[in-house]
Design an enzyme around this catalytic site. Sequence first.
Site, PDB file in Angstrom:
ATOM      1  N   GLN A 100      24.135  -3.669   6.849  1.00  0.00           N
ATOM      2  CA  GLN A 100      25.254  -3.015   6.860  1.00  0.00           C
ATOM      3  C   GLN A 100      26.188  -2.805   5.841  1.00  0.00           C
ATOM      4  O   GLN A 100      26.646  -3.820   5.091  1.00  0.00           O
ATOM      5  CB  GLN A 100      26.270  -3.566   8.133  1.00  0.00           C
ATOM      6  CG  GLN A 100      27.374  -2.625   8.356  1.00  0.00           C
ATOM      7  CD  GLN A 100      28.193  -3.048   9.571  1.00  0.00           C
ATOM      8  OE1 GLN A 100      28.846  -3.965   9.573  1.00  0.00           O
ATOM      9  NE2 GLN A 100      28.271  -2.346  10.665  1.00  0.00           N
ATOM     10  N   TYR A 169      37.695   0.347   9.165  1.00  0.00           N
ATOM     11  CA  TYR A 169      37.547  -0.090   7.800  1.00  0.00           C
ATOM     12  C   TYR A 169      37.470   1.479   7.143  1.00  0.00           C
ATOM     13  O   TYR A 169      37.885   2.531   7.801  1.00  0.00           O
ATOM     14  CB  TYR A 169      36.158  -0.699   7.671  1.00  0.00           C
ATOM     15  CG  TYR A 169      36.137  -2.055   8.033  1.00  0.00           C
ATOM     16  CD1 TYR A 169      37.033  -3.079   7.362  1.00  0.00           C
ATOM     17  CD2 TYR A 169      35.516  -2.610   9.167  1.00  0.00           C
ATOM     18  CE1 TYR A 169      37.100  -4.387   7.874  1.00  0.00           C
ATOM     19  CE2 TYR A 169      35.481  -3.800   9.563  1.00  0.00           C
ATOM     20  CZ  TYR A 169      36.346  -4.672   8.856  1.00  0.00           C
ATOM     21  OH  TYR A 169      36.556  -5.882   9.224  1.00  0.00           O
ATOM     22  N   ARG A 318      27.637 -11.018  20.075  1.00  0.00           N
ATOM     23  CA  ARG A 318      28.022 -12.417  20.523  1.00  0.00           C
ATOM     24  C   ARG A 318      27.008 -13.186  21.300  1.00  0.00           C
ATOM     25  O   ARG A 318      26.573 -14.415  21.106  1.00  0.00           O
ATOM     26  CB  ARG A 318      29.309 -12.516  21.339  1.00  0.00           C
ATOM     27  CG  ARG A 318      30.428 -12.207  20.548  1.00  0.00           C
ATOM     28  CD  ARG A 318      31.714 -11.788  21.392  1.00  0.00           C
ATOM     29  NE  ARG A 318      31.583 -10.501  21.973  1.00  0.00           N
ATOM     30  CZ  ARG A 318      32.362 -10.138  22.866  1.00  0.00           C
ATOM     31  NH1 ARG A 318      33.703 -10.661  23.137  1.00  0.00           N
ATOM     32  NH2 ARG A 318      32.309  -8.595  23.346  1.00  0.00           N
ATOM     33  N   CYS A 340      26.908 -16.057  27.220  1.00  0.00           N
ATOM     34  CA  CYS A 340      28.069 -15.959  26.349  1.00  0.00           C
ATOM     35  C   CYS A 340      29.455 -15.536  27.432  1.00  0.00           C
ATOM     36  O   CYS A 340      29.082 -14.656  28.204  1.00  0.00           O
ATOM     37  CB  CYS A 340      28.009 -14.833  25.509  1.00  0.00           C
ATOM     38  SG  CYS A 340      29.434 -14.248  24.598  1.00  0.00           S
TER      39      CYS A 340
HETATM   40  C1  LIG Z   1      32.248 -12.911  14.949  1.00  0.00           C
HETATM   41  C2  LIG Z   1      32.183 -11.511  14.746  1.00  0.00           C
HETATM   42  C3  LIG Z   1      31.898 -10.952  13.479  1.00  0.00           C
HETATM   43  C4  LIG Z   1      31.497  -9.466  13.678  1.00  0.00           C
HETATM   44  N1  LIG Z   1      31.359  -8.744  12.258  1.00  0.00           N
HETATM   45  C5  LIG Z   1      30.924  -7.519  12.610  1.00  0.00           C
HETATM   46  C6  LIG Z   1      30.652  -6.791  11.442  1.00  0.00           C
HETATM   47  O1  LIG Z   1      30.205  -7.413  10.297  1.00  0.00           O
HETATM   48  N2  LIG Z   1      30.412  -5.299  11.550  1.00  0.00           N
HETATM   49  C7  LIG Z   1      30.435  -4.757  12.577  1.00  0.00           C
HETATM   50  O2  LIG Z   1      30.008  -3.454  12.758  1.00  0.00           O
HETATM   51  N3  LIG Z   1      30.796  -5.208  13.834  1.00  0.00           N
HETATM   52  C8  LIG Z   1      31.140  -6.789  13.792  1.00  0.00           C
HETATM   53  N4  LIG Z   1      31.508  -7.452  14.877  1.00  0.00           N
HETATM   54  C9  LIG Z   1      31.407  -6.686  16.121  1.00  0.00           C
HETATM   55  C10 LIG Z   1      29.945  -6.755  16.714  1.00  0.00           C
HETATM   56  O3  LIG Z   1      29.215  -6.262  15.782  1.00  0.00           O
HETATM   57  C11 LIG Z   1      30.243  -5.788  18.084  1.00  0.00           C
HETATM   58  O4  LIG Z   1      30.171  -4.528  17.910  1.00  0.00           O
HETATM   59  C12 LIG Z   1      31.007  -6.544  19.227  1.00  0.00           C
HETATM   60  O5  LIG Z   1      31.076  -7.874  19.034  1.00  0.00           O
HETATM   61  C13 LIG Z   1      30.599  -5.983  20.620  1.00  0.00           C
HETATM   62  O6  LIG Z   1      29.349  -6.585  21.009  1.00  0.00           O
HETATM   63  P1  LIG Z   1      28.906  -8.052  21.794  1.00  0.00           P
HETATM   64  O7  LIG Z   1      29.753  -7.762  23.110  1.00  0.00           O
HETATM   65  O8  LIG Z   1      27.532  -7.971  22.082  1.00  0.00           O
HETATM   66  O9  LIG Z   1      29.564  -9.176  21.073  1.00  0.00           O
HETATM   67  C14 LIG Z   1      31.708  -8.698  15.073  1.00  0.00           C
HETATM   68  C15 LIG Z   1      31.937  -9.281  16.045  1.00  0.00           C
HETATM   69  C16 LIG Z   1      32.115 -10.616  16.026  1.00  0.00           C
HETATM   70  C17 LIG Z   1      32.274 -11.473  17.405  1.00  0.00           C
HETATM   71  S1  SF4 Z   2      30.335 -17.769  24.253  1.00  0.00           S
HETATM   72 FE1  SF4 Z   2      32.291 -17.555  23.080  1.00  0.00          FE
HETATM   73  S2  SF4 Z   2      32.128 -18.543  20.997  1.00  0.00           S
HETATM   74 FE2  SF4 Z   2      30.031 -18.348  22.231  1.00  0.00          FE
HETATM   75  S3  SF4 Z   2      29.308 -16.250  21.360  1.00  0.00           S
HETATM   76 FE3  SF4 Z   2      30.294 -15.968  23.326  1.00  0.00          FE
HETATM   77  S4  SF4 Z   2      32.392 -15.608  22.480  1.00  0.00           S
HETATM   78 FE4  SF4 Z   2      31.525 -16.428  20.836  1.00  0.00          FE
END
Ligand SMILES: Cc1cc2nc3c(=O)[nH]c(=O)nc-3n(C[C@H](O)[C@H](O)[C@H](O)COP(=O)(O)O)c2cc1C
Ligand code: SF4
Length: 370
Positions: A100, A169, A318, A340
Amino acid sequence: MTLLFTPNNIGSLSTPNRIVRSATAERMADPDGRPLPQLKELYKNLARGGVGLIITGHMYVHLSGKAHVEMAGIYTDDLIPDLRKLADAVHNEDGRIVVQINHAGMNANAEDVSEAIAPSAIEAPFLSRPAREITSQEIETVIQAYGNAARRCQEAGFDGGQVHAAHGYLISQFLSPFVNRRTDKWGGSSKKRMRSLREICAAVREKVGPDYPVLIKLGMMDSVEGGLSSAEGAQIVAALENMGLDAVEISGGIGGTKNLNVQKGIRSEADEAYFLPLARQARPVTQLPIILVGGFRSRSVMEQVLADGHADYISLCRPLITEPDLPNQFKLGLKEKSRCIAANNCWPTNDGDGIACKCPLEKVVIKVNA
Ligand SMILES: Cc1cc2nc3c(=O)[nH]c(=O)nc-3n(C[C@H](O)[C@H](O)[C@H](O)COP(=O)(O)O)c2cc1C
Ligand code: SF4
């Protein structure tokens, strides 16, 4: 019948299943943006865990666009040998990996970037510090920086690049009527606000040729009043194929108190797939593969979204921090749901720690079973 484990293609890239690791800033790089050995290990584990496609954490394309400390960089050819180690590690495990590429704009980190730049010098409660209006010449420099970053993805042996156009961004700032108040050719109408994205995609294609996979993560709507609406987001989606892109990952949110992007408190299946309404708006207007991110936890929800045709890929962030082998566990029938709890304790509290799962999972599990 499982759709999740059915192979598919993103342009010239074949994937063995429909599970994508969404970009996750790992904070595992040295002060110059050089990846540390632990980043290679993290990607190796994800590839071993069975994910179909890994998208790296965002990497900065230019020194003026570094978002945070310990962010990996792709702004100079000097980094290519170290970046290649990441691609090789994943390929050795028969995995696939895309980088990315990003410029943080007004969200550049004060420790590394003395003066942040943005389409317009706006004031907003969610901004950590003021940013100066970017000049036309600097816009041209950033466009070329994206092109060169994509070329470095290719030279380092990655399977593609993903343009980051979400989460507040720089590109997301240009697309947003809330942030972009310019009256020159880079701002104003929807078409003019889209111009920087169009030119970035053209610069990327020029550098990597017609067949190299180029994806985009698009914030289809902002989370602030006066920001990008989902209707306009759908118009942007409709234009992506002509920009030479191969797939669109759908996300949203530009910052602010209401964090649309990384939502907390996903407790039931009804809370999952929180950007599904955006995918429904995108599906009729594009032939590109749709990668949907945001809150997926249950395999059944993933399979349903694919079966309904709202998306072609399911993207997880996550869930793969806490269980990098979740895809294999799904495949073997060992699990039906990620553990999670979406309380967002993934980010490092100290420099040098890198991302890790720090939610009190055991306590929660004991409570639920009691
Ligand atoms: C620790 C962390 C770092 C992330 N870094 C990025 C990133 O570098 N680029 C990006 O597009 N999204 C980033 N995100 C967002 C995730 O890619 C994703 O869009 C968001 O967490 C929702 O998905 P999930 O419910 O599966 O976590 C980040 C999220 C977390 C929690
Ligand atoms: S359980 Fe909590 S710390 Fe672990 S990946 Fe999910 S949100 Fe992040």
